[in-house]
Design a protein around this motif. Structure first.
Motif, PDB file in Angstrom:
ATOM      1  N   TYR A 228       0.859  -1.029   0.145  1.00  0.00           N
ATOM      2  CA  TYR A 228      -0.090   0.031   0.020  1.00  0.00           C
ATOM      3  C   TYR A 228       0.788   1.452   0.066  1.00  0.00           C
ATOM      4  N   LEU A 238      -7.230   3.619  -1.635  1.00  0.00           N
ATOM      5  CA  LEU A 238      -7.135   2.518  -0.921  1.00  0.00           C
ATOM      6  C   LEU A 238      -8.037   1.926   0.117  1.00  0.00           C
ATOM      7  N   PRO A 261      -5.130   3.376   4.508  1.00  0.00           N
ATOM      8  CA  PRO A 261      -6.480   3.199   3.658  1.00  0.00           C
ATOM      9  C   PRO A 261      -7.574   3.380   4.612  1.00  0.00           C
TER      10      PRO A 261
END
Length: 491
Positions: A228, A238, A261
């Motif tokens: 990520y 995300l 995220p």
């Protein structure tokens, strides 16, 4: 003195039965796992608590009650002797059952510094990672405890995962053999959180020698570069979906340090949709109180469809990760309202009911993929379905079973199948392989301790030859890793 003897027997049986219960439920427990869960909050699994109470506390109490009447008929000296012999037997049994010798060796290995990271670790920030011109979406599904082993008729009497088998056959499945297979289990990634981090960051989750110095509130592995992190730099939207609490095992702390995220968990949906806990217990088809608070996979997939529809309308590409729950321990929850009993009655003991549970999960994931294929965003979306670790416990497969963890790469940008079969690989190779499947070009094909399996470069497991050797190296302390763990040099 009789009371003292009974107390000794109660505590001794508690020790032995607890040891047996732990191995039966969790399989081989590692020192790292014990230290991790002593430092990190874990959502309470109520049926697990009930199982523990029934198999340890209750049985210990029943035995003591029976022996109370027996001891009244024999001398105090004999009762003492019997309790001492029983206590010694339980100590030896627990020592062997928990493999305490191996735990002590592992603990001692934690004090030894090695040079493994200095030799093999590739700093992601130093690697030239070229983004694809047309950035694809990513859907990554961590299928709880999903093994390729479930497709083996020799062990199960049938292929329990026909839908997942078909997906693997029609797409890209990296295998340890010529057919459907998967990756080897590493000791350092034998539970969910450790596997999640190992697969997303290409390094294992390790704790320092003095675990009291590890403070998850400061973030997980702040010096690491994870999947990520890479995608966040490319402005991906995300999202992470989890059926239980985001605080469980420090999941929220990990993602706060890596990509930050949006996290969609139990609290998010119960608050948003005003779902009361008593309603959750009643609607067993969607929800089930196996964990203290948990959304079952049927509900989770419904929410995933909703989230993906929303993400697909955004300007930037999305990277969506979700984790299933129903196959936890292989036997956690059978959705009898959405799945048929294919193999036997659903009320049989847990160690046999796994066939229905696993079969149900395979069916749901297969249907979910078919749904995704019908969506406009599918053509530019890479789908990865991967197990997190082997099924815990020792009630399902025999000890000599050839067990590996499931994986499939759907709609991959890299369609090279030259190196998909007869490979030796682990969770550490997932992150670079996902990036390669998304069309990212990685100079040298290596990130962290992992390698893109599409490249044909030898993995660490292929270089060392066995998981035992790799586990031994990963057990050792590392100055390089401590810097990743704390984000600074630690002496």
């Amino acid at each position: 003195m009789v009371i003292f003897s009974l107390i000794v027997i109660f505590l001794s049986y508690m020790l032995a039965s607890t040891s047996s219960w732990i191995v039966r439920k969790f399989g081989e427990v590692t020192y790292e796992q014990l230290v991790f869960h002593s430092n990190i909050p874990l959502d309470t699994d109520m049926r697990l608590v009930k199982s523990f109470f029934q198999n340890t506390v209750m049985m210990s109490f029943i035995i003591v009650v029976i022996l109370f009447f027996v001891f009244r008929k024999i001398s105090v000296k004999k009762s003492m002797m019997l309790s001492i012999i029983f206590a010694i037997s339980c100590l030896f049994y627990s020592y062997d059952k928990l493999n305490v010798k191996e735990l002590l060796i592992e603990r001692n290995n934690h004090k030894e510094f090695g040079t493994f990271y200095e030799t093999h670790y590739i700093e992601p920030q130093d690697v030239n990672i070229i983004s694809p011109e047309n950035k694809p979406n990513l859907i990554l599904i961590f299928a709880e405890s999903m093994e390729a082993t479930y497709a083996n008729k020799e062990y199960n009497g049938d292929n329990l995962i026909p839908e997942l088998t078909k997906l693997a056959k029609d797409n890209i499945n990296f295998s340890h053999n010529d057919g459907l297979g998967g990756f080897q289990n590493l000791k350092v990634a034998g539970y969910t959180q450790a596997s999640l981090i190992s697969q997303l960051c290409a390094i294992p989750l390790r704790l320092p020698i003095d675990s009291s110095r590890y403070r998850p509130k400061n973030g997980f592995l702040p010096g690491a570069t994870c999947l990520y992190d890479v995608l966040a730099k490319d402005n991906y939207n995300l999202s992470f979906m989890y059926g239980t609490l985001k605080e469980s095992s420090g999941t929220d702390k990990f993602f706060a340090s890596h990509g930050n995220p949006k996290i969609l968990d139990w609290n998010f949906y119960t608050k948003r949709d005003n779902i009361a806990e008593n309603k959750v217990k009643k609607e067993a088809s969607k929800y089930h109180s196996f964990f203290k608070k948990a959304l079952r996979d049927d509900a989770l997939i419904s929410y995933a469809k909703e989230e993906l529809d929303a993400l697909s309308k955004e300007k930037e590409p999305f990277a969506f990760i979700m984790m299933t729950l129903d196959t936890h321990f292989g036997t956690e929850y059978f959705d009898d309202k959405n799945c048929k009993v294919k193999y036997h009655d659903k009320n049989v003991p847990d160690n046999f009911n796994y066939k229905n549970v696993v079969s149900c999960s395979s069916s749901k994931i297969g249907q979910f993929v078919e749904y995704l294929k019908s969506k406009p965003f599918y053509d530019n979306t890479k789908i990865v379905i991967i197990g997190d670790h082997l099924t815990m416990g020792n009630d399902i497969f025999r000890k000599d079973a050839d067990r590996t963890i499931y994986n499939v790469y759907i709609n991959s940008s890299n369609q090279n199948k030259s190196f998909t079969k007869n490979r030796k690989f682990t969770v550490l190779d997932t992150m670079p392989t996902i990036l390669d499947a998304m069309g990212y070009q990685i100079k040298g094909n290596k990130i962290g301790l992992g390698v893109s399996l599409f490249s044909g470069e030898k993995t660490l497991l292929e270089q060392l030859g066995s998981t035992e050797k790799l586990n031994n190296e990963l057990d050792k302390q590392s100055a390089v890793y401590n810097k990743i763990l704390f984000g600074k040099d630690v002496k």
